[in-house]
Scaffold this active site. Structure first.
Site, PDB file in Angstrom:
ATOM      1  N   HIS A  55      63.783  20.019  34.505  1.00  0.00           N
ATOM      2  CA  HIS A  55      65.193  20.385  34.694  1.00  0.00           C
ATOM      3  C   HIS A  55      65.404  21.344  35.875  1.00  0.00           C
ATOM      4  CE1 HIS A  55      65.620  18.381  30.948  1.00  0.00           C
ATOM      5  NE2 HIS A  55      65.341  19.383  30.158  1.00  0.00           N
ATOM      6  N   ASP A  86      66.279  12.735  32.874  1.00  0.00           N
ATOM      7  CA  ASP A  86      66.268  14.187  32.829  1.00  0.00           C
ATOM      8  C   ASP A  86      67.722  14.511  32.520  1.00  0.00           C
ATOM      9  OD1 ASP A  86      66.814  16.855  33.566  1.00  0.00           O
ATOM     10  OD2 ASP A  86      64.996  16.909  34.756  1.00  0.00           O
ATOM     11  N   HIS A  87      68.018  14.890  31.286  1.00  0.00           N
ATOM     12  CA  HIS A  87      69.425  14.914  30.889  1.00  0.00           C
ATOM     13  C   HIS A  87      70.256  15.941  31.668  1.00  0.00           C
ATOM     14  CE1 HIS A  87      68.284  18.273  28.263  1.00  0.00           C
ATOM     15  NE2 HIS A  87      69.560  18.576  28.213  1.00  0.00           N
TER      16      HIS A  87
HETATM   17  C1  BG6 Z   1      65.236  19.863  26.529  1.00  0.00           C
HETATM   18  C2  BG6 Z   1      64.109  20.758  26.091  1.00  0.00           C
HETATM   19  O1  BG6 Z   1      64.804  19.003  27.548  1.00  0.00           O
HETATM   20  O2  BG6 Z   1      66.317  20.643  26.996  1.00  0.00           O
HETATM   21  C3  BG6 Z   1      64.583  21.750  25.041  1.00  0.00           C
HETATM   22  O3  BG6 Z   1      63.065  19.968  25.567  1.00  0.00           O
HETATM   23  C4  BG6 Z   1      65.806  22.490  25.517  1.00  0.00           C
HETATM   24  O4  BG6 Z   1      63.552  22.654  24.705  1.00  0.00           O
HETATM   25  C5  BG6 Z   1      66.866  21.526  26.019  1.00  0.00           C
HETATM   26  O5  BG6 Z   1      66.310  23.253  24.422  1.00  0.00           O
HETATM   27  C6  BG6 Z   1      68.035  22.255  26.652  1.00  0.00           C
HETATM   28  O6  BG6 Z   1      69.033  21.330  26.959  1.00  0.00           O
HETATM   29  P1  BG6 Z   1      70.567  21.732  26.960  1.00  0.00           P
HETATM   30  O7  BG6 Z   1      71.283  20.514  27.421  1.00  0.00           O
HETATM   31  O8  BG6 Z   1      70.910  22.150  25.558  1.00  0.00           O
HETATM   32  O9  BG6 Z   1      70.691  22.868  27.908  1.00  0.00           O
END
Ligand code: BG6
Length: 502
Positions: free
Chosen positions: A243, A180-181
């Site tokens: 997230h 989960d980045h």
């Molecule tokens: C991803 C989603 O996990 O996270 C995307 O699939 C979203 O839809 C993105 O745009 C947002 O990540 P960040 O790091 O740009 O806030």
């Protein structure tokens, strides 16, 4: 949350090496770790994909990522890069991967850590994991490979359980790293540092002092070129189930006894267990959805979701989702947690706002107290990474007048070093073998279990009002009602910053 340096040689086998995720995020993260000297001298990147390339061709394909980097550095990195052209669904590809691994290790004279990173469409996770296992690559004697997968893991509880059962046919839970980045973002990791490295916040971090918590993950971008995926997902599956739930766990969890993967994840699971289920009858009270129509973002006119390329003109997919949650435990009883996320909102802003209770008795005269605002702690996750405490002060002058003021810690001012990207951090943690920043299966399952009634009720009652918010607005009215019913309101992040003097 590594505590150990990385010294063992490793091979990163990257399935889907020719794809967007590999090219945009995974390889740049590996290259950054290499450039900063964070990875050992002996490592190998083996790209696997269907593109007919050799190692040099693959390196040229990747070359665009090295930007301003001196060519020697990129050249040195490419000495560690190899490529195998293969079909993910054919057993023979895995036999050839195995041969390559053995030949690298024979040359090295020792066994390297093996990491299989699935940067492929999710539909390939199961076949690849099963093939790896059948080729004897999940466990080789005592040595255990690591398997890295990205969200989305399933599209509901049932599909998640099925996928997970297949992933764990040959790999154990300890071998699986579910990304989960958001957990790799510096400011997200800092939530634990703020809470548990300071004696100041924890004593007031509970129902006696906190009125409510609001978590906002707003994006100004629309669906971009991902309609194929997004049409089957929507905001609840894409962002909220993963997230935002992770952010909620970090804010609400009890202190871990030790900073180790299982202890941290057990404390998060305690939160998941204590979340009050949303029954189907109450979905309309606890959840709100929306879809963006046309509007304006940063002075530019943008189309509505139903007019985006690849989107069904009658699409019922939600691009905005909000939930009200309660945590039934000693610390949080009766403190609502409001979560919201959406695309095409006015700005890309993620933040957690913790609103404290008012003072028990207002001793100031009414005229002094006109501008009183609640004390609020805001954890700004992106893009301006900061911690902001709003409180009341006396305005300078002969008269007693109270005004809000902010104490701000800004990451950019506080530290010269650039933060590593989320993928750099997460890849490093995989290589070190520390799973603290990854989702354990029980957590993902609990998150699906929580949102499942909402998914079911929404699927059974198609929205009649979509599109129900204009691009560039803060979302649908239904989300306002969610908080208004409790006599509260969302605080727009921009307003939170503007109202105070700094
Ligand atoms: C991803 C989603 O996990 O996270 C995307 O699939 C979203 O839809 C993105 O745009 C947002 O990540 P960040 O790091 O740009 O806030």
């Amino acid at each position: 949350m590594n505590t150990q340096p990385l010294s063992n040689p490793f091979t990163l086998v990257l399935f889907g090496a020719g794809g967007d995720l590999a090219w945009r995020l995974v390889v740049p993260a590996l290259f950054a770790l290499f450039s900063k000297g964070h990875i050992p001298e002996h490592f190998q990147l083996l790209g696997v994909d269907r593109l007919d390339l050799d190692a040099d061709g693959f390196c040229s394909h990747l070359a665009q990522i090295h930007g301003e980097t001196p060519p020697e550095k990129w050249g040195n990195f490419c000495k560690h890069v190899d490529y195998l052209c293969g079909d993910f669904l054919e057993h023979d590809s895995y036999r050839r991967v195995s041969e390559r691994l053995q030949s690298y290790e024979a040359e090295l004279g020792e066994r390297a850590e093996r990491v299989f990173y699935l940067a492929t469409p999710p539909s390939l996770f199961v076949p690849i994991a099963l093939h790896l296992g059948e080729a004897g690559l999940a466990a080789d004697g005592d040595a255990r490979a690591r398997l890295v997968v990205e969200k989305p893991l399933g599209r509901d509880l049932e599909s998640f359980l099925e996928i997970n059962a297949s992933l764990t046919t040959h790999f154990t839970e300890e071998q699986i790293y579910r990304i989960d980045h958001f957990l790799g973002k510096e400011t997200v990791q800092n939530i634990l540092a703020l809470r548990f490295a300071n004696p100041l916040f924890e004593p007031v971090w509970n129902r006696s002092y906190i009125d409510h918590v609001a978590i906002t993950v707003a994006e100004s971008l629309g669906v971009e070129n991902r309609a194929g995926y997004y049409e089957t997902a929507g905001a609840l599956r894409d962002m909220l189930q993963n997230h935002l739930m992770q952010l909620l766990c970090l804010v609400a969890m009890e202190p871990p006894a030790a900073f180790d993967a299982n202890d941290i994840r057990n404390r998060k699971m305690d939160v998941m267990h204590a979340l009050r289920p949303i029954t189907p009858e109450r979905v309309h009270e606890y959840a709100a959805r929306g879809q963006y129509g046309a509007g304006w973002i940063a002075g530019q006119s943008v189309p509505g979701y139903r007019h985006e390329t690849g989107v069904d003109p009658h699409s019922e997919t939600e691009t905005y989702a909000a939930l009200k949650l309660h945590i039934d435990n000693w610390r949080w009883q009766d403190v609502p947690f409001y979560l919201r996320t959406g695309k095409r909102l006015p700005a890309k802003i993620s933040e957690i706002s913790i609103r404290f209770n008012p003072v028990p008795h207002r001793a100031f005269p009414v005229w002094a107290d006109q501008e009183t605002q609640p004390v609020r702690l805001t954890l700004q996750i992106q893009p301006d990474e900061a911690i902001r405490l709003r409180f009341m002060v006396k305005e300078p002058g002969m008269q007693l007048r109270l005004r809000p003021a902010d104490l701000v810690f800004d990451y950019a001012d506080g530290f010269q070093e650039e933060s590593p990207s989320a993928y750099e951090t997460l890849l490093y943690e995989v290589l070190v073998g520390d799973a603290s920043l990854f989702m354990r299966a029980d957590q993902v399952e609990a998150a699906w279990r929580l949102v499942q009634p909402v998914l079911d009720v929404w699927a059974a009652t198609p929205p009649s009002d979509f599109p129900n918010y204009a691009s560039g607005s803060w979302g649908p009215e239904a989300a306002e009602t969610l908080t208004a019913r409790d006599g509260r309101g969302w605080l727009t992040p921009a307003a939170a910053r503007e109202n105070g003097p700094g």
